[in-house]
Design a protein around this motif. Structure first.
Motif, PDB file in Angstrom:
ATOM      1  N   ARG A   8       1.004  -1.194  -0.034  1.00  0.00           N
ATOM      2  CA  ARG A   8      -0.139  -0.098  -0.074  1.00  0.00           C
ATOM      3  C   ARG A   8       0.741   1.314  -0.018  1.00  0.00           C
ATOM      4  N   ARG A   9       1.876   1.297   0.843  1.00  0.00           N
ATOM      5  CA  ARG A   9       2.617   2.295   0.753  1.00  0.00           C
ATOM      6  C   ARG A   9       3.433   2.783  -0.604  1.00  0.00           C
ATOM      7  N   TYR A  10       3.723   1.706  -0.989  1.00  0.00           N
ATOM      8  CA  TYR A  10       4.631   1.791  -2.403  1.00  0.00           C
ATOM      9  C   TYR A  10       3.761   1.695  -3.473  1.00  0.00           C
ATOM     10  N   ARG A  25       0.854   5.794 -15.579  1.00  0.00           N
ATOM     11  CA  ARG A  25       1.180   5.221 -14.594  1.00  0.00           C
ATOM     12  C   ARG A  25       1.431   3.632 -14.698  1.00  0.00           C
ATOM     13  N   SER A  65       9.874   0.156  -7.000  1.00  0.00           N
ATOM     14  CA  SER A  65       9.930   1.076  -6.007  1.00  0.00           C
ATOM     15  C   SER A  65      10.268   0.622  -4.651  1.00  0.00           C
ATOM     16  N   TYR A 100      -5.541   4.713   1.755  1.00  0.00           N
ATOM     17  CA  TYR A 100      -5.578   4.768   0.529  1.00  0.00           C
ATOM     18  C   TYR A 100      -3.916   4.543  -0.059  1.00  0.00           C
ATOM     19  N   PHE A 101      -3.938   4.510  -1.188  1.00  0.00           N
ATOM     20  CA  PHE A 101      -2.444   4.241  -1.799  1.00  0.00           C
ATOM     21  C   PHE A 101      -2.179   5.481  -2.874  1.00  0.00           C
ATOM     22  N   LEU A 102      -1.162   5.734  -3.115  1.00  0.00           N
ATOM     23  CA  LEU A 102      -0.758   6.736  -4.246  1.00  0.00           C
ATOM     24  C   LEU A 102      -0.559   6.075  -5.488  1.00  0.00           C
ATOM     25  N   GLU A 103      -1.344   6.335  -6.413  1.00  0.00           N
ATOM     26  CA  GLU A 103      -1.171   5.806  -7.854  1.00  0.00           C
ATOM     27  C   GLU A 103       0.257   6.514  -8.467  1.00  0.00           C
ATOM     28  N   ALA A 104      -0.131   7.710  -8.613  1.00  0.00           N
ATOM     29  CA  ALA A 104       0.708   8.427  -9.502  1.00  0.00           C
ATOM     30  C   ALA A 104       0.712   9.973  -9.105  1.00  0.00           C
ATOM     31  N   ASP A 149      -3.207  11.196  -7.647  1.00  0.00           N
ATOM     32  CA  ASP A 149      -3.976  10.248  -7.951  1.00  0.00           C
ATOM     33  C   ASP A 149      -4.057   8.956  -6.792  1.00  0.00           C
ATOM     34  N   ASN A 157      -5.958   5.940  -4.721  1.00  0.00           N
ATOM     35  CA  ASN A 157      -6.960   4.673  -4.873  1.00  0.00           C
ATOM     36  C   ASN A 157      -6.827   3.866  -3.718  1.00  0.00           C
ATOM     37  N   ALA A 168       6.027   5.692  -1.803  1.00  0.00           N
ATOM     38  CA  ALA A 168       5.755   5.807  -3.410  1.00  0.00           C
ATOM     39  C   ALA A 168       5.924   7.109  -3.959  1.00  0.00           C
TER      40      ALA A 168
END
Lengths: 330, 372, 168
Positions: free
Chosen positions: B218-220, B334, B342, C72-76, C93, C95, C126
């Motif tokens: 989730r973090r990455y 993306r 990463s 949440y997580f970071l898409e971009a 973004d 998600n 990320a």
């Protein structure tokens, strides 16, 4: 055994020819074997069934420049490949191909073979060290720890054979096993030795795969990790000699296995012993080497060392003890 | 065995893995700080095959960018086609005929199997097993032949169009696909599982090695088989359905272990699920045209658009910004492996070199897609 | 209360003044009235995201924290160069991984001459690479980023190719 100059010359030429032919054409065998396993054809352009391929490869390698990287120890760098080749050829001297074919039947020929095998390891160490390449140094370090780890169980299992035959002379060990496969060390019926000897055989075979740096124990040249390991910086025949040395080590390993466990030149049915049986046995063993290599993925260096220190050495010690006890009891 | 007793930070050396290295499958470079064979610090260095696809998108029209999409993830090119087609169709409001949707699903899933087969082959090559590569390529060749029949190319497809697909499939393709599924199902247990999956050496190499936790994912922002191997039940085909995926009955394989073996098993099971989707799609294949009505010159309404598809490596997102012109004002790709890679630095710390490379193989990297 | 409303409520706490409800999504359109900072629900089927957040650059970290807590997580992270308005836009973004599905778009506009946004790599690791990429292509400085160097372009490049006034 009388020594004449003609006999020495004959064997010198014979051994060099045998070593040379094997070193060159085992490459072809390996490629053909791999191709069959992988459902391809393999080399087929040069000569009939690609039989001239080793010559073409050799010519190509010889015509390449032998690059010596800047800042390396030039002498050691050049000596290492030669040092990889010489012990392998020298080992052939003491191998009895049949009762009457064999350059020298020394009393301590088993010991000599192991001493020579250790020099092969030093060649890898020197080559890797002198290259001044990080991959090569890692590979050299791996190779040393691997060879040290596997020489111990290998020697321990050889001692069981020596105990059985009461001799360290390879020729006498082979003569001791004549008269059909039930006399061979691996299946030896008398005194119930077959109970332990097949374990010895398996341990010895695993060790010889590891000693010759073959997959799945090819830690020293793990190409997906260390590029080409200790050979990374070698080009031309420097690389070629290392390759040939590796194949010769396989031949020596197979010869040793055949002599120690499979009755040497003996016929399985006790009929017509002779050099052809010996040759057949070593090539079956060599094919097994190739077969294993093209079937299994590579293991990990610490798994490899664990296998030796935690499984093979205890097993071979117990095995040695039981064998000695069997000899004592009967 | 992944955490050493004591890493000495003062006795380290730097090992440059790549950009030319057999294990990096392309031109990835990893700067490793090593203590013996243990990795103290791993730092991927990207950009060796960077081609600035995003600028190319801005310079051309929407349709002109379609061939570029296949040049990023060359292993699952049709999914990249699909992602681009979806976001533009969303922006421009283009309808796609049902038959075309089915054909898209069939070809994309076939391509997914091909991608997983190649990953499997390359992963085994990383682990030193050469023979499985040729067995997998044998099967992959069948898929490529099938796709060549309909798309006209073998690797970098440009098959999807806005509003449909370029070419209809024929009976021979349908029969060939069914034959292929039968063949792969027959070979899967013996060639793939008996020879490789159940091999003790392989199990010892990849089980309990390279742990990725769900929280790390989730973090990455890791998605795809990497997340599903860590127990995250997330597949865009299920969670955010697009195209006609809701009409098919398939499972999302999820493994909770989080090690390299879990990611391996996810992909092996995904191949079977893809075959199920293809079979159902072939059974239900409707008639009709394969191209809908799409304007010659696309001028989507100004605005922000985002669309995601599930590629073989994870979630591929297109962030599209339009200003009402006939070329995209901004396109951000993306790409899934960019995020998946990463986390490599964090996970590889303290690993042995060989284990780290096995872990890297289990991430299924496609470098042109990372560098774009 | 669904996930979308829940997230909307959590994010709305950051914006004391309510956003204009019917803000048009087309921000690039010159005639559209400028949207105020805040959270609006957007048509996910059309635009691909459920919530659209426009915030000041100094708020992106706070927004990231809220979204991080909500799983949440970071898409971009993408940049957009609005050359005519003299602004850069940074789009984040977000998600959710898992069954409940909600996509959040966070946007922040910065001055084109002094582009600087605080980094969110402390919240989402990320963001590290994505911010480096945005810096690489647009020259937007992410303040307090641990390692803000070029990622995809050569390290000695002296240009930012995705700026609209970039001429090769």
């Amino acid at each position: 055994m009388e020594t004449s100059i003609w006999r020495a010359l004959l064997y010198l030429v014979g051994i060099l020819a045998f070593a040379g032919v094997n070193a060159a054409w085992l490459g072809w065998c390996e490629r053909k074997g791999a191709a069959r396993i992988q459902r391809r054809i393999g080399p087929c352009e040069a000569g009939f069934a690609g039989l001239l391929q080793p010559l073409a490869d050799g010519l190509k390698l010889m015509s390449k420049q032998l690059l010596v990287p800047q800042g390396v120890d030039g002498i050691i760098f050049r000596v290492a490949p030669v040092l990889a080749m010489i012990p392998a050829i020298t080992s052939m001297v003491v191998i009895p191909f049949s009762e009457n074919i064999g350059a020298r039947a020394m009393e301590l020929s088993v010991l000599l073979l192991f001493a020579l095998a250790s020099i092969g390891m030093i060649a890898i160490l020197l080559g890797g060290w002198a290259s001044g390449n990080k991959y090569a140094i890692i590979s050299a370090a791996r190779s040393v720890s691997q060879n040290l780890a596997y020489e111990i169980p290998m020697l321990l299992t050889v001692i069981t054979v020596v105990l059985l035959s009461g001799s360290m002379n390879l020729r006498e060990i082979a003569i001791d096993q004549q008269g059909g496969f039930w006399h061979w060390n691996i299946f030896r019926l008398e005194n119930g030795h077959f109970l332990t000897m097949w374990i010895s055989f398996i341990i010895f075979f695993i060790c010889s795969v590891a000693e010759t740096n073959r997959a799945p124990f090819d830690m020293a040249e793990a190409e997906s990790e260390l590029v080409a390991g200790f050979m990374t910086e070698y080009s031309s025949m420097g690389f070629g000699l290392f390759m040939m040395g590796e194949y010769l080590n396989i031949v020596v390993g197979a010869c040793l296995t055949a002599t120690l466990f499979l009755g040497g030149w003996d016929c399985p049915f006790g009929k017509t012993p002779g050099v052809w049986w010996f040759v057949l046995k070593i090539y079956i063993l060599i094919f097994t080497f190739i077969w294993i290599r093209w079937t299994y993925p590579r293991t990990q260096i610490y798994r490899l060392l664990n296998l030796s220190w935690k499984i093979l050495i205890p097993f071979s010690l117990v095995n040695l003890l039981v064998t000695a006890a069997l000899i004592k009891v009967f | 065995m992944t955490v050493p007793v004591h890493l000495r930070h003062d006795e380290t050396f730097v090992l440059n893995l790549g950009p030319q290295h057999p294990a990096t499958h392309g031109v990835l470079r990893v700067k490793l700080t090593m203590d013996g064979e243990y990795i103290v610090k791993a730092e991927p260095v990207l950009g060796y095959i960077h081609r600035m696809h995003e600028k190319m998108a801005e310079n051309g029209t929407f349709a002109q960018f379609m061939p570029n999409t296949a040049r990023m993830d060359y292993l699952h090119a049709l999914a990249f086609n699909h992602g681009w087609a979806l976001v533009v169709e969303k922006a421009a409001g283009i309808e796609v005929p049902e038959r075309a949707e089915y054909i898209r699903v069939i070809t994309v899933e076939l391509n997914r199997i091909a991608s997983h087969l190649l990953w499997w082959a390359a992963f085994l090559l990383d682990l030193g097993g050469f023979t499985p590569l040729l067995y997998a390529f044998d099967d992959r060749e069948k898929i490529i032949d099938l796709l060549e029949r309909v798309t006209g190319s073998r690797l970098t497809y440009c098959y999807l169009r806005f509003g449909g697909v370029y070419n209809d499939i024929d009976d021979e393709f349908v029969a060939g696909t069914r034959d292929f599924i039968k063949r792969l199902r027959g070979r899967m247990p013996r060639l793939y599982h008996d020879l490789v999956t159940h091999n003790i050496i392989l199990i010892k190499r990849i089980k309990d090695i390279g742990f990725v936790t769900a929280e790390q994912c989730r973090r990455y922002g890791a998605t795809g088989p990497v997340a599903r191997g860590s127990g995250i039940d997330y597949d865009i085909r299920k969670n955010e359905p697009y195209s006609v995926y809701p009409e098919f009955d398939f499972d999302v394989p999820v493994f909770t272990e989080g090690d390299s073996m879990a990611r391996y098993m996810v992909r092996m099971h995904e191949m079977e699920q893809s075959m199920r989707i293809i079979e159902q799609a072939l059974d239900k294949l409707p008639g009709g045209p394969v191209m809908g009505k799409a304007p010659k010159v696309l001028k989507p309404e100004a605005g922000y658009y985002y669309s995601a598809v599930e590629t073989a490596r994870g979630s591929l997102g297109h962030r599209l910004v339009c200003n009402g012109d006939k070329n995209p004002y901004k396109l951000k790709l993306r790409s899934p492996t960019f995020s998946n890679l990463s986390l490599f630095g964090e996970v590889a710390e303290g690993m042995l070199l060989a284990d780290a490379l096995a872990f890297m193989g289990s991430l299924d990297l496609v470098i042109p897609e990372i560098d774009r | 209360m669904g996930l979308v409303e829940q997230t909307q409520a959590a994010l709305a706490e950051l914006f004391p003044e309510p956003a204009l409800p019917a803000a048009p999504a087309g921000e690039g359109d010159q005639e559209a009235p400028p949207r105020q900072a805040g959270v609006v629900v957007t048509d996910a089927a059309r635009h691909g995201s459920h919530l659209d957040v426009l915030c000041r650059p100094d708020q992106v970290v706070a927004v990231a924290r809220v979204l991080d807590q909500d799983g949440y997580f970071l898409e971009a992270i993408s940049g957009v160069d609005w050359l005519d308005k003299g602004q850069f836009e940074v789009i984040y973004d977000y998600n959710r991984l898992g069954d409940e599905h909600c996509r959040v778009t966070v946007r922040a506009l910065v001055d084109r001459n002094e582009p600087a946004v605080p980094t969110i790599s402390g919240v989402f690791p990320a963001a590290d690479w994505h911010e480096r990429e945005t810096f690489d292509f647009y020259g937007i400085r992410f303040q307090d980023h641990p390692n803000l160097i070029r990622i995809l372009l050569p390290e000695d490049a002296d240009f930012h190719p995705l700026r609209k006034d970039y001429m090769p």
